[in-house]
Design a protein around this motif. Sequence first.
Motif, PDB file in Angstrom:
ATOM      1  N   GLN A   1       0.819  -1.206   0.000  1.00  0.00           N
ATOM      2  CA  GLN A   1       0.000   0.000   0.000  1.00  0.00           C
ATOM      3  C   GLN A   1       0.861   1.268   0.000  1.00  0.00           C
ATOM      4  N   SER A   2       2.060   1.174   0.556  1.00  0.00           N
ATOM      5  CA  SER A   2       2.930   2.350   0.694  1.00  0.00           C
ATOM      6  C   SER A   2       3.846   2.563  -0.502  1.00  0.00           C
ATOM      7  N   MET A   3       3.949   1.582  -1.373  1.00  0.00           N
ATOM      8  CA  MET A   3       4.884   1.682  -2.496  1.00  0.00           C
ATOM      9  C   MET A   3       4.487   2.797  -3.462  1.00  0.00           C
ATOM     10  N   GLN A   4       5.505   3.492  -3.990  1.00  0.00           N
ATOM     11  CA  GLN A   4       5.252   4.514  -5.010  1.00  0.00           C
ATOM     12  C   GLN A   4       5.050   3.883  -6.383  1.00  0.00           C
ATOM     13  N   ASP A   5       5.576   2.685  -6.574  1.00  0.00           N
ATOM     14  CA  ASP A   5       5.328   1.960  -7.819  1.00  0.00           C
ATOM     15  C   ASP A   5       3.930   1.351  -7.772  1.00  0.00           C
ATOM     16  N   GLY A   6       3.281   1.320  -8.937  1.00  0.00           N
ATOM     17  CA  GLY A   6       1.977   0.679  -9.009  1.00  0.00           C
ATOM     18  C   GLY A   6       2.131  -0.835  -9.043  1.00  0.00           C
ATOM     19  N   VAL A   7       1.336  -1.537  -8.234  1.00  0.00           N
ATOM     20  CA  VAL A   7       1.385  -3.007  -8.199  1.00  0.00           C
ATOM     21  C   VAL A   7      -0.017  -3.541  -8.491  1.00  0.00           C
ATOM     22  N   VAL A   8      -0.109  -4.417  -9.489  1.00  0.00           N
ATOM     23  CA  VAL A   8      -1.378  -5.048  -9.864  1.00  0.00           C
ATOM     24  C   VAL A   8      -1.141  -6.559  -9.896  1.00  0.00           C
ATOM     25  N   THR A   9      -2.029  -7.317  -9.249  1.00  0.00           N
ATOM     26  CA  THR A   9      -1.917  -8.784  -9.332  1.00  0.00           C
ATOM     27  C   THR A   9      -3.205  -9.347  -9.915  1.00  0.00           C
ATOM     28  N   THR A  10      -3.065 -10.510 -10.574  1.00  0.00           N
ATOM     29  CA  THR A  10      -4.231 -11.159 -11.190  1.00  0.00           C
ATOM     30  C   THR A  10      -4.325 -12.608 -10.720  1.00  0.00           C
ATOM     31  N   ASP A  11      -5.507 -13.167 -10.955  1.00  0.00           N
ATOM     32  CA  ASP A  11      -5.666 -14.602 -10.715  1.00  0.00           C
ATOM     33  C   ASP A  11      -5.252 -15.359 -11.972  1.00  0.00           C
TER      34      ASP A  11
END
Length: 485
Positions: free
Chosen positions: A21-31
């Motif tokens: 939640q704190s990262m400046q990079d965007g993180v997206v995960t998928t199933d």
Amino acid sequence: MIDDRDYFPHIQPERTRNILQSMQDGVVTTDEAGNIDYLNPAAADLTGIQIQDALGRPADEVVVLLPEGSALPVKTPVASFIKSGGLDHPLAEYLQLILKAKDGRETGVSLNLSSVLDQNRGFRGAVLVLRDITRDIQRQKEILYLSYHDELTGLYNRRFFEENLKRLDTERQHPLSVIIGDINGLKIFNDVFGHLEGDRLLQTAAGIFRRTCRSEDLIARWGGDEFVILLPLTDPDTAGRICSRIREECSKEFEKDLKISISLGHATKTGAKTDTENLIKTAEDRMYKQKLLESQSLKDTIINSMRLLLQERNVETEEHTDRVRFISRRIGEELKLNGTQMKQLDQLALLHDIGKIAVNGTILFKTGHLTREEWEEMRKHPETGYRIARFSPELSQIAEYILTHHERWDGTGYPRKLRITDIPLLSRIIAVADAYDTMMNDQPYRKAMDQKQAVSEILDNAGTQFDPEIVRIFMEKVLNTPLKN
């Protein structure tokens, strides 16, 4: 969700969530189907989609990626990655991507696309890490721009010109013409007004070239005060007409109220026999020939323009210089100066205060007392005048007299604190003539004195400010007032 407990048992799930939640990079995960099951705030901001609206949607609908310079997105990169079980990376060929947000914003990003594996190393989905590299892209563009442009004028630099000269030196671009231009008087402009004003002169010249040349012409700063223009498919007559346009535009442009002057030379290559090195040399030789032919005339024009500008600004009126010249000549005749000295005295009467052209008008026309800083600037004008006179061979002989016309008999003058006969004779003559006429006429800081007051000032300062012998001659031969012993 990525569950690190099997790999990092000491890290608690809440801790993992806080990190993401704190990262400046965007993180997206998928199933495994490619649908989003996690999106951190940075990714939500980049995509312009709220977290709750993104969950369960195909990642390729939310994370829309375009190759740089393309309006079409990469087709289903995440779905292709998942279909291959993480073996095929459809985005690997792209060094730089554009992420298009829901609201139309476009952000340069770098992308890391990886597999999410379970504890048995089985494929369970994908994780995308998106880094905003907008600033990096901008820095790269700035570096690229500076590598091919002159920072001061914004024109192309010599390196870019030479690379494109090779590229355009083909038969289908012939006749290929080159124009070399050199700004006249840049050194004296720098010496008189300072390098910041000299930079503005270069920028003004660059603007003239931009306005007078065609869109297909390549204009570059060659170095220092020289510019070069590459003109594809241009015969000698057309190159000559462009030179004429540049000269005409120069006649309309002024910097510090002085007309801009540029010497020009052009040459044309019509076939393979002439190499580009000789093409440049021919244009340069013609430019220098013009500069040499016009050299003295140009220098005289520049100095005369400065003198006229002083008159227009009412710093040195024509009437004042005529009166100073008359007084100086009467003293010079009595001292039996030779013809050369009398000519120099005439020039000195005309130009002794030419250095005031560089003094700020608010100081020259100030009605009250000058501050210490203002007085320091005013005291620089003999040195500026000296540099102006040195610019012209004809006037270089009076440069020393201009420099020393504010020295005092007692050694307290400026700029060199010379005393008695160390001060050149012509400077001592001008000092008396100029002081008397200045006192007899209105000045911004005081009204004119009457003759009795002015004469009293001259006499009181004989032996301190003025040469006593010059004062005696002035009184007896100019004012016809013999001094009492």
